[in-house]
Design a protein around this motif. Structure first.
Motif, PDB file in Angstrom:
ATOM      1  N   GLY A  38       0.827  -1.208   0.000  1.00 49.80           N
ATOM      2  CA  GLY A  38       0.000   0.000   0.000  1.00 49.80           C
ATOM      3  C   GLY A  38       0.858   1.253   0.000  1.00 49.80           C
ATOM      4  O   GLY A  38       0.636   2.179  -0.795  1.00 49.80           O
ATOM      5  N   PHE A  39       1.848   1.295   0.876  1.00 48.39           N
ATOM      6  CA  PHE A  39       2.758   2.436   0.922  1.00 48.39           C
ATOM      7  C   PHE A  39       3.540   2.561  -0.389  1.00 48.39           C
ATOM      8  O   PHE A  39       3.745   3.665  -0.896  1.00 48.39           O
ATOM      9  N   SER A  40       3.991   1.427  -0.906  1.00 47.99           N
ATOM     10  CA  SER A  40       4.786   1.442  -2.128  1.00 47.99           C
ATOM     11  C   SER A  40       3.977   1.965  -3.310  1.00 47.99           C
ATOM     12  O   SER A  40       4.472   2.771  -4.110  1.00 47.99           O
ATOM     13  N   THR A  41       2.728   1.520  -3.423  1.00 47.79           N
ATOM     14  CA  THR A  41       1.869   1.979  -4.525  1.00 47.79           C
ATOM     15  C   THR A  41       1.561   3.460  -4.389  1.00 47.79           C
ATOM     16  O   THR A  41       1.543   4.210  -5.383  1.00 47.79           O
ATOM     17  N   PHE A  42       1.296   3.905  -3.171  1.00 45.66           N
ATOM     18  CA  PHE A  42       1.051   5.321  -2.910  1.00 45.66           C
ATOM     19  C   PHE A  42       2.254   6.155  -3.350  1.00 45.66           C
ATOM     20  O   PHE A  42       2.106   7.173  -4.053  1.00 45.66           O
ATOM     21  N   ALA A  43       3.455   5.719  -2.964  1.00 45.60           N
ATOM     22  CA  ALA A  43       4.669   6.444  -3.335  1.00 45.60           C
ATOM     23  C   ALA A  43       4.852   6.467  -4.855  1.00 45.60           C
ATOM     24  O   ALA A  43       5.217   7.503  -5.432  1.00 45.60           O
ATOM     25  N   PHE A  44       4.591   5.327  -5.507  1.00 43.63           N
ATOM     26  CA  PHE A  44       4.738   5.247  -6.966  1.00 43.63           C
ATOM     27  C   PHE A  44       3.808   6.240  -7.664  1.00 43.63           C
ATOM     28  O   PHE A  44       4.230   6.975  -8.575  1.00 43.63           O
ATOM     29  N   LEU A  45       2.558   6.286  -7.259  1.00 42.47           N
ATOM     30  CA  LEU A  45       1.595   7.194  -7.886  1.00 42.47           C
ATOM     31  C   LEU A  45       1.937   8.651  -7.610  1.00 42.47           C
ATOM     32  O   LEU A  45       1.782   9.521  -8.480  1.00 42.47           O
ATOM     33  N   LEU A  46       2.434   8.922  -6.412  1.00 41.17           N
ATOM     34  CA  LEU A  46       2.840  10.286  -6.079  1.00 41.17           C
ATOM     35  C   LEU A  46       3.994  10.739  -6.960  1.00 41.17           C
ATOM     36  O   LEU A  46       3.994  11.869  -7.474  1.00 41.17           O
ATOM     37  N   VAL A  47       4.974   9.862  -7.157  1.00 40.86           N
ATOM     38  CA  VAL A  47       6.104  10.191  -8.030  1.00 40.86           C
ATOM     39  C   VAL A  47       5.628  10.393  -9.464  1.00 40.86           C
ATOM     40  O   VAL A  47       6.065  11.327 -10.155  1.00 40.86           O
ATOM     41  N   ALA A  48       4.739   9.519  -9.927  1.00 39.67           N
ATOM     42  CA  ALA A  48       4.249   9.609 -11.305  1.00 39.67           C
ATOM     43  C   ALA A  48       3.540  10.935 -11.548  1.00 39.67           C
ATOM     44  O   ALA A  48       3.765  11.609 -12.578  1.00 39.67           O
ATOM     45  N   ILE A  49       2.677  11.335 -10.629  1.00 41.32           N
ATOM     46  CA  ILE A  49       1.953  12.607 -10.792  1.00 41.32           C
ATOM     47  C   ILE A  49       2.923  13.781 -10.744  1.00 41.32           C
ATOM     48  O   ILE A  49       2.832  14.720 -11.544  1.00 41.32           O
ATOM     49  N   PHE A  50       3.878  13.726  -9.804  1.00 43.87           N
ATOM     50  CA  PHE A  50       4.867  14.804  -9.719  1.00 43.87           C
ATOM     51  C   PHE A  50       5.662  14.933 -11.013  1.00 43.87           C
ATOM     52  O   PHE A  50       5.899  16.045 -11.507  1.00 43.87           O
ATOM     53  N   LEU A  51       6.098  13.794 -11.578  1.00 40.76           N
ATOM     54  CA  LEU A  51       6.910  13.841 -12.793  1.00 40.76           C
ATOM     55  C   LEU A  51       6.111  14.432 -13.947  1.00 40.76           C
ATOM     56  O   LEU A  51       6.653  15.209 -14.749  1.00 40.76           O
ATOM     57  N   VAL A  52       4.833  14.086 -14.048  1.00 37.89           N
ATOM     58  CA  VAL A  52       3.975  14.669 -15.092  1.00 37.89           C
ATOM     59  C   VAL A  52       3.893  16.183 -14.917  1.00 37.89           C
ATOM     60  O   VAL A  52       4.018  16.950 -15.888  1.00 37.89           O
ATOM     61  N   VAL A  53       3.684  16.631 -13.675  1.00 36.08           N
ATOM     62  CA  VAL A  53       3.595  18.070 -13.394  1.00 36.08           C
ATOM     63  C   VAL A  53       4.914  18.767 -13.716  1.00 36.08           C
ATOM     64  O   VAL A  53       4.937  19.838 -14.336  1.00 36.08           O
ATOM     65  N   ASP A  54       6.022  18.139 -13.331  1.00 40.73           N
ATOM     66  CA  ASP A  54       7.329  18.749 -13.562  1.00 40.73           C
ATOM     67  C   ASP A  54       7.645  18.854 -15.052  1.00 40.73           C
ATOM     68  O   ASP A  54       8.129  19.889 -15.526  1.00 40.73           O
ATOM     69  N   VAL A  55       7.371  17.790 -15.788  1.00 38.95           N
ATOM     70  CA  VAL A  55       7.647  17.807 -17.228  1.00 38.95           C
ATOM     71  C   VAL A  55       6.742  18.807 -17.945  1.00 38.95           C
ATOM     72  O   VAL A  55       7.176  19.515 -18.857  1.00 38.95           O
ATOM     73  N   ARG A  56       5.499  18.897 -17.509  1.00 48.65           N
ATOM     74  CA  ARG A  56       4.555  19.791 -18.185  1.00 48.65           C
ATOM     75  C   ARG A  56       4.830  21.259 -17.884  1.00 48.65           C
ATOM     76  O   ARG A  56       4.812  22.102 -18.785  1.00 48.65           O
ATOM     77  N   TYR A  57       5.076  21.585 -16.627  1.00 46.03           N
ATOM     78  CA  TYR A  57       5.192  22.988 -16.231  1.00 46.03           C
ATOM     79  C   TYR A  57       6.626  23.449 -16.012  1.00 46.03           C
ATOM     80  O   TYR A  57       6.863  24.641 -15.811  1.00 46.03           O
ATOM     81  N   ARG A  58       7.569  22.524 -15.999  1.00 45.51           N
ATOM     82  CA  ARG A  58       8.976  22.867 -15.801  1.00 45.51           C
ATOM     83  C   ARG A  58       9.170  23.684 -14.528  1.00 45.51           C
ATOM     84  O   ARG A  58       9.753  24.770 -14.539  1.00 45.51           O
ATOM     85  N   ARG A  59       8.688  23.116 -13.427  1.00 44.71           N
ATOM     86  CA  ARG A  59       8.868  23.737 -12.111  1.00 44.71           C
ATOM     87  C   ARG A  59       9.555  22.720 -11.191  1.00 44.71           C
ATOM     88  O   ARG A  59       8.945  22.186 -10.271  1.00 44.71           O
ATOM     89  N   PRO A  60      10.843  22.441 -11.449  1.00 45.79           N
ATOM     90  CA  PRO A  60      11.529  21.397 -10.680  1.00 45.79           C
ATOM     91  C   PRO A  60      11.642  21.701  -9.195  1.00 45.79           C
ATOM     92  O   PRO A  60      11.860  20.789  -8.394  1.00 45.79           O
ATOM     93  N   VAL A  61      11.487  22.969  -8.796  1.00 48.14           N
ATOM     94  CA  VAL A  61      11.596  23.313  -7.385  1.00 48.14           C
ATOM     95  C   VAL A  61      10.539  22.598  -6.552  1.00 48.14           C
ATOM     96  O   VAL A  61      10.731  22.369  -5.345  1.00 48.14           O
TER      97      VAL A  61
END
Length: 269
Positions: A67-90
């Motif tokens: 459960g924790f592992s899946t939660f972490a995976f989805l959180l990383v996936a959403i963050f990476l999409v946001v970072d790639v789309r908006y270019r806000r690595p901070v």
């Protein structure tokens, strides 16, 4: 093998978190690129591990660790999409440490798991995945809300220091928060509907007013009020950020109450 891959992914996330924290101080393009590469590498390793694991379990995460592992995976996936789309690595300086904090308990609690009869119902993997997606989107929204509050404090106090020069604008953070809250609200709504379906399939009335059900309903109400206030009341800014963090706190209670921490090998309750 799966545990080893997740462990490697966790190491990649740890290094990425350090890179993003350094980027918070010195915003170099090389650091931003390194952070994305590390996060992407970790996500790929993590995804392969979860794919192999769930493939042997009918697509179902079982137990606290998964459960924790899946939660972490989805959180990383959403963050990476946001970072790639908006270019806000901070944003990574606030999210990747959270990812590590979520994933580490999963690695430490990773024991032998037994697929319970209750977890073998058809379509239950969809329900669990959507629920975890909603929690992950809300977690990222809460992180953005925290950034908004820090930035607002800098502006109101007229202390234009490091954070003011590094964080995105208040308008961008408010807009991103709105988008993530909508995603979380939709996922939470679907979770409530599918949860009622699975519960009603069991003997007795499906709504028993357990602490988990109450917290889920209150969290849904908070996000519903937040979406409505934004859409029809024109709410923005500080109160929206505070409500977002409150809603995520309630969802976190729901997430943690779904697992039996005394009997670590237990799955979703």
């Amino acid at each position: 093998m799966n545990h080893a891959l997740v462990s490697l992914a966790c190491h990649a996330y740890v290094v990425a978190a350090l890179v993003y924290l350094v980027y918070l101080v010195r915003q170099l393009d090389a650091l931003a690129t390194a952070g994305r590469v590390l996060v992407g590498t970790g996500l790929a390793l993590h995804g392969v591990a979860l794919f192999g694991l769930f493939g042997a379990q009918g697509g179902r995460p079982v137990g606290v660790a998964q459960g924790f592992s899946t939660f972490a995976f989805l959180l990383v996936a959403i963050f990476l999409v946001v970072d790639v789309r908006y270019r806000r690595p901070v944003i990574g300086a606030f999210i990747t440490p959270l990812v590590v904090a979520v994933l580490l308990p999963g690695l430490l609690l990773d024991k032998g798991q037994v697929l319970s009869p209750e977890a073998q119902r058809p379509l239950l993997p969809v329900h669990i995945t959507i629920a975890l997606l909603g929690v992950a989107a809300s977690a990222l929204a809460a992180g953005v809300a925290l950034m908004y509050l820090l930035m607002e404090r800098q502006v109101k106090g007229k202390r234009f220091g490091l954070l003011f020069s590094r964080l995105p604008s208040l308008e961008f953070l408010d807009t991103l928060n709105r988008q993530l809250v909508v995603v979380g609200f939709i996922a939470l709504s679907v979770t409530l509907v599918t949860g009622a379906f699975f519960s009603s399939a069991a003997p007795g009335f499906f709504w028993t007013w357990t602490s988990k059900q109450i917290a889920t309903l209150v969290a849904w109400s908070v996000f519903a009020a937040l979406v409505g206030a934004r859409s029809f009341g024109g709410w923005r800014g500080r109160r929206v950020a505070l409500l977002t963090m409150t809603g995520f706190g309630l969802l976190l209670v729901c997430f943690l109450s779904s697992y039996d921490f005394i009997r670590v090998g237990g799955g979703l309750r």
